[in-house]
Motif scaffolding. Structure first.
Motif: not given
Ligand SMILES: *[C@@H]1O[C@H](CO)[C@@H](O)[C@H](O)[C@H]1NC(C)=O
Length: 519
Positions: A151-155, A235-239, A241-249, A465-473
């Motif tokens: 769904f290409n959205c925050p997790f 078209n874009f298939v994320p890796d 491992e990237t998704l695994r570590y990409n949680a916002s919260l 905040t489209r994924g709250a990237v500012h909260l990430r460690s």
């Molecule tokens: C990682 O999370 C951010 C914020 O939710 C998002 O903009 C980005 O597309 C995500 N990256 C991937 C590879 O899904």
């Protein structure tokens, strides 16, 4: 005036409309307490005006119009046969469901079944479906991170228990085992030398198991099931491992009053107790009367919803009844069957409104299996407990409750009635358990906002905040060898080696020159 009011209402309505988001909640674990937590998440989000699509094994009784159910009740078939939850088998040490390896493989199968379930497939292959964020319960693996790829959205991760190293590693880093405990251990810091070594050992073994056993299966599921769906959408298939570590919260069903004051990054939000409604439901009339009239207080006994009373050995049932009969307190025992020859102070109920009973001022003791929801509720209402842990996290919860000073532990055994009698006596005779639980209850309630409100705030914050990237460690971005400064050590080593050769060279020049002079 009326016009103005209508206008204001209209503006408010449009404002609400603008802030309504669409969430996908992935909470498919076929366990009743997980479903209670999942439903409470749904309810809070829906009441805040949002839409929720809910992947679950249990269909809620009441359905709000903004909730869409994705039924994965097939998952229930995955559970081990009744036998595993058979109390006699557990007493005789014949159960296997407490082993982490068993649970991890069970959960991997459930994850795969969930994603392959036709109803979930229908949802994810439907290209018109979009979400503002995915919230998923973590349970021994991270494959559900793939939903964020679709769904290409925050997790957002949701944990039914206190954050432990596996979760913290996903949003921050591995915590130091010298002062943190793994999920399955009931050690509580400060740790002794032996405990520190054991914690270090279990973190290393756990990490290796994740890398060499779990990770391969996760990648397989991601590549086989998620990737084709993602390709079909964009078209874009994320890796993975990237998704695994990409949680916002990371939402955690825990609170300091029950757990440990761990170091947490700003995107870990502890919302323990959010499933408890601010206004407790009134008791049914018969129970209300019974509790109101209990001059000496009420002891409430319930082993939760998973254990079947019919599997209780007959001699244990009889001894429990006799034992309860010796006390002057009123006993409410949640048990699925009526027992013959119950003493007059013992009242057996098939179904019990647990929170309403705990909330009654005459409830003075709760005998429980120590599940996390029961533990949370007992802290919420301030009732001391006797814990009889049976499986899973119940052992840790009870050990902590004992260490916190508001509980005693009794082992599930054929002689539990006499052990229970001693424990009940201790709690009734010594007010320190009640005093302690009241203190913890005060800590639990003393928060700037109630946990359910906090939950909604942060989940909305992620979308706003489209994924709250500012909260990430920042620790998440730093590889382990950099944290340990292995690269610095290497640089110093190289410099030392170079210097060694330079000095040797200079020395040899000087030395040979002198030699020449001597000659
Ligand atoms: C990682 O999370 C951010 C914020 O939710 C998002 O903009 C980005 O597309 C995500 N990256 C991937 C590879 O899904």
């Amino acid at each position: 005036m009326l016009k103005k009011m209508q206008c204001l209402m209209l503006i408010l309505a449009t404002l609400c409309e603008v802030n309504a988001y669409r969430y996908l909640l992935v909470s498919p674990i076929p366990g009743k307490s997980h479903a209670i937590l999942g439903e409470a998440l749904v309810e809070n989000l829906v009441n805040a005006g949002h839409e929720v699509t809910y992947i679950t094994s249990f269909i809620p009784d009441k359905l709000h119009s903004r909730v869409t159910i994705v039924d994965v009740s097939e998952n229930i078939k995955r559970l081990p046969e009744e036998e595993s939850f058979n109390i006699t088998a557990i007493m005789d040490g014949k159960n296997k469901i407490s082993s982490i390896a068993f649970l991890a493989s069970l959960m991997m199968n459930i994850s795969k079944d969930t994603i392959e379930n036709p109803n979930v497939q229908k949802l994810i292959t439907d290209r018109t479906q979009t979400f503002d964020a995915v919230i998923s319960e973590w349970m021994f693996n991270e494959v559900y991170a793939g939903f964020a790829g679709i769904f290409n959205c925050p997790f957002i991760w949701f944990s039914s228990i206190e954050p432990h190293w596996v979760l913290l590693e996903l949003v921050d880093e591995m915590p130091n085992p010298a002062y943190t405990a793994t999920v399955s251990s009931n050690r509580i810091p400060p740790l002794t030398f032996e405990e520190r070594v054991t914690e270090l050992y279990s973190q290393i073994v756990g990490r290796l198991m994740k890398t060499f056993l779990v990770s391969g299966l996760e990648h397989e599921i991601y590549n086989d099931i998620f990737v084709p769906v993602i390709r079909n959408r964009h078209n874009f298939v994320p890796d993975f491992e990237t998704l695994r570590y990409n949680a916002s919260l990371l939402l955690s069903n825990s609170h300091l009053s029950m757990g440990i004051a761990a170091k947490l990054p700003p995107n870990v939000i502890c919302i323990g107790g959010y499933h408890i409604k601010p206004n407790v439901k009134p008791l049914p009339e018969d129970l209300q009367q019974l509790m109101d009239n209990a001059k000496h207080g009420v002891i409430y006994f319930s082993m939760g919803s998973t254990l079947r009373s019919t599997n209780f050995p007959d001699d244990v049932k009889k001894e429990l009844l006799e034992m309860f009969g010796k006390f002057k307190q009123t006993v409410i025992w949640k048990f699925e069957e009526q027992l013959p020859n119950s003493p007059s102070n013992v009242h057996i109920v098939q179904w019990a409104p647990q929170q309403s009973i705990l909330a009654h001022e005459n409830c003075i003791l709760f005998i429980t299996h120590g599940g996390l929801l029961s533990t949370t509720e007992t802290v919420h209402y301030g009732v001391p407990t006797i814990g009889i842990p049976v499986f899973g996290d119940q052992f840790v919860n009870v050990a902590r409750a004992v260490k916190k000073g508001f509980a005693l532990k009794v082992d599930l055994s054929h002689t539990m009635a006499s052990d229970l009698e001693i424990a009940i006596g201790k709690i009734l005779d010594n007010p320190k358990y009640t005093t302690r639980i009241k203190e913890l209850s005060q800590i639990y309630h003393d928060r700037p906002v109630p946990p359910a409100k906090e939950l909604v705030h942060w989940v909305e914050h992620v979308v706003k905040t489209r994924g709250a990237v500012h909260l990430r460690s920042p620790a998440l971005m730093v590889p382990w060898y950099q944290k340990l400064y292995i690269d610095l050590i290497l640089v110093i080593l190289v410099i030392v080696i170079i210097l060694k050769y330079v000095f040797r060279y200079l020395y040899s020049i000087l030395f040979t020159k002198r030699k020449e002079k001597v000659n």
